[in-house]
Scaffold this motif. Structure first.
Motif, PDB file in Angstrom:
ATOM      1  N   TYR A  67       0.858  -1.193   0.000  1.00  0.00           N
ATOM      2  CA  TYR A  67       0.000   0.000   0.000  1.00  0.00           C
ATOM      3  C   TYR A  67       0.893   1.242   0.000  1.00  0.00           C
ATOM      4  O   TYR A  67       2.097   1.152   0.239  1.00  0.00           O
ATOM      5  CB  TYR A  67      -0.898   0.004   1.252  1.00  0.00           C
ATOM      6  N   ASP A  68       0.254   2.413  -0.210  1.00  0.00           N
ATOM      7  CA  ASP A  68       0.999   3.663  -0.038  1.00  0.00           C
ATOM      8  C   ASP A  68       1.018   4.067   1.432  1.00  0.00           C
ATOM      9  O   ASP A  68       1.962   4.698   1.897  1.00  0.00           O
ATOM     10  CB  ASP A  68       0.363   4.788  -0.867  1.00  0.00           C
ATOM     11  N   ALA A  69      -0.067   3.721   2.143  1.00  0.00           N
ATOM     12  CA  ALA A  69      -0.127   4.071   3.573  1.00  0.00           C
ATOM     13  C   ALA A  69      -0.960   3.040   4.323  1.00  0.00           C
ATOM     14  O   ALA A  69      -1.994   2.588   3.815  1.00  0.00           O
ATOM     15  CB  ALA A  69      -0.740   5.453   3.759  1.00  0.00           C
ATOM     16  N   ILE A  70      -0.479   2.687   5.513  1.00  0.00           N
ATOM     17  CA  ILE A  70      -1.261   1.836   6.413  1.00  0.00           C
ATOM     18  C   ILE A  70      -1.641   2.717   7.604  1.00  0.00           C
ATOM     19  O   ILE A  70      -0.779   3.374   8.200  1.00  0.00           O
ATOM     20  CB  ILE A  70      -0.440   0.623   6.897  1.00  0.00           C
ATOM     21  N   ILE A  71      -2.936   2.756   7.891  1.00  0.00           N
ATOM     22  CA  ILE A  71      -3.411   3.573   9.009  1.00  0.00           C
ATOM     23  C   ILE A  71      -3.914   2.643  10.103  1.00  0.00           C
ATOM     24  O   ILE A  71      -4.784   1.792   9.852  1.00  0.00           O
ATOM     25  CB  ILE A  71      -4.522   4.547   8.552  1.00  0.00           C
TER      26      ILE A  71
END
Ligand code: FDA
Length: 388
Positions: free
Chosen positions: A4-8
């Motif tokens: 992914y580009d970001a994991i939140i």
């Protein structure tokens, strides 16, 4: 391994909002939560109607070791911005008091709106999944979620504070931040009822009685209702002051904030046959209890002016020594958290760990009661999402 580009981490107010915004900017976002549903605190907030912002939002209504930290994010994403979003979804709202905005209908509308924003951004949401491990190597974060490991160059900590553990709240954010070398300002329960013992114990007989007062601690003062409870003190004025209070300290309550200096001597002239309790413009049981403790029996006419002046002073600065608070089990929020000194106020990025961010309640920024904490969640999430 899925990339992914970001994991939140954390699908609460801040995580949901950040995920939707980042997704709509074209980022591939994974939003993870160990709870089986997103936004559980939003659902119970504001008595089920979610006090989603406060029109009086200003940096001085937030507690933090660094009073300036919240300024930038709050200025760039304002209550008006969130109101515009709420209105775009056709969610009806009203102002209750003191700039506090609530849904006319239900807090569910806010959660549905945030989930819709996530859907628009193509956010993948993984609920009911414990986070087993978080590692960082070669510029990427690897997170083990349930049975799979995912990776991204950006990791956002949005798992909130430890208040109300029965809703799934944990201190995960602090452990995670510490592992990456970030400091954590001591977390304390805030917006929480205070417990009375010792000499103050007798006030617990007044459980259920409320009055508008000014609660003071140090330079902080809040004029709102205070409520006596079976354990001590609650109500908005007390919840507000609890965020400033520290164990061992006292709080002072002005029971008659509208009384002009010398009012009791004037009352003696105007109604010499009245008792002190009858003169106090307070609920009967409270007036009786305070008059009892001041030990001034009989008619005002028989009481010396000096004693009346001393009573007046005591009633305007009644000192309570809480033995504690009702703790994280009852606290609406947590004061303290991930140190702002280790974060950028522009982007919420960790200064020394590229790609790591922290947003929402887990950061050492805590709002007053009345919609300020959600506004911080939205504003810090927006600042972060713009940088992802
Ligand atoms: P939030 O707590 O919302 O979300 C954190 C998420 O992380 C949760 O979904 C949790 O399950 C998840 N999580 C935690 N540990 C995890 C782990 N180890 N692994 C995976 N996931 C994990 N504020 C306001 O402005 N107006 C209001 O009306 C109210 N009312 C209110 C009522 C009550 C009863 C409470 C307890 C609180 C409020 N608040 C409030 C405060 C407000 O709810 C709070 O400040 C925000 O929800 C904070 O948003 P966050 O996203 O930072 O945390």
């Amino acid at each position: 391994m899925a990339e992914y580009d970001a994991i939140i981490l954390g699908a609460g107010a801040a995580g949901l909002f950040c995920a939707g915004l980042a997704g709509q900017r074209g980022r591939r976002v994974l939003l993870v939560d160990h709870a089986d549903a997103a936004g559980k605190k939003i659902l119970i907030s504001g008595g089920g109607r979610c006090n989603f912002t406060n029109t009086g939002t200003a940096p001085d209504r937030f507690l933090s070791a660094s009073p300036h930290f919240a300024k930038s994010a709050l200025a760039r994403y304002s209550p008006a911005d969130f109101i515009a979003l709420v209105e775009a979804y056709g969610i009806a709202w009203h102002e209750k008091t003191l700039g506090q905005l609530f849904c006319d209908g239900s807090a569910r509308q806010i959660v549905a709106m945030l989930l819709d924003e996530c859907a628009k951004g193509g956010v993948e949401i993984a609920l009911g999944q414990p986070i087993a491990a978080v590692d960082h190597a070669d510029g990427r974060f690897r997170v083990t979620v349930g049975a799979r490991t995912v990776s991204a160059p950006a990791l956002v900590i949005a798992t909130g504070g430890p208040s109300i553990p029965k809703l799934g709240a944990t201190g995960f954010a602090y452990d995670c931040a510490r592992r990456f070398g970030l400091k954590v300002a001591e977390p304390r329960p805030a917006l929480v009822p205070l417990v009375l013992t010792g000499d103050d114990l007798l006030f617990r007989e007044l459980a259920g009685v409320a009055a508008e007062v000014v609660a003071h601690h140090g330079k902080a003062a809040f004029r709102e209702a205070a409520l006596f409870t079976h354990r001590g003190l609650s109500g908005p004025a007390i919840l507000q002051i609890s965020s400033y209070w520290r164990p061992g300290a006292e709080i002072a309550i002005d029971f008659l904030p509208d009384a002009a200096p010398g009012w009791l001597k004037q009352a003696k002239r105007a109604q010499p046959r009245a008792t002190l309790a009858k003169t106090l413009a307070l609920p009967g049981r409270l007036a009786e209890a305070l008059a009892d403790r001041l030990a001034l029996p009989g008619e005002l006419a028989n009481l010396p002016d000096a004693k009346l002046a001393a009573s007046e002073a005591a009633l305007s600065r009644w000192r309570f020594h809480p033995s504690g608070s009702e703790g994280f089990a009852k606290a609406e929020v947590t004061v303290g958290g991930i140190s702002t000194a280790d974060l950028s106020s522009q982007t919420m990025a960790a200064r020394r760990v590229p790609g790591l961010y922290a947003i929402g309640e887990c950061v050492d920024v805590t709002g007053w009661l009345g919609g300020y904490n959600f506004q911080w969640a939205w504003a810090s999430a927006a600042a972060c999402a713009a940088a992802l």
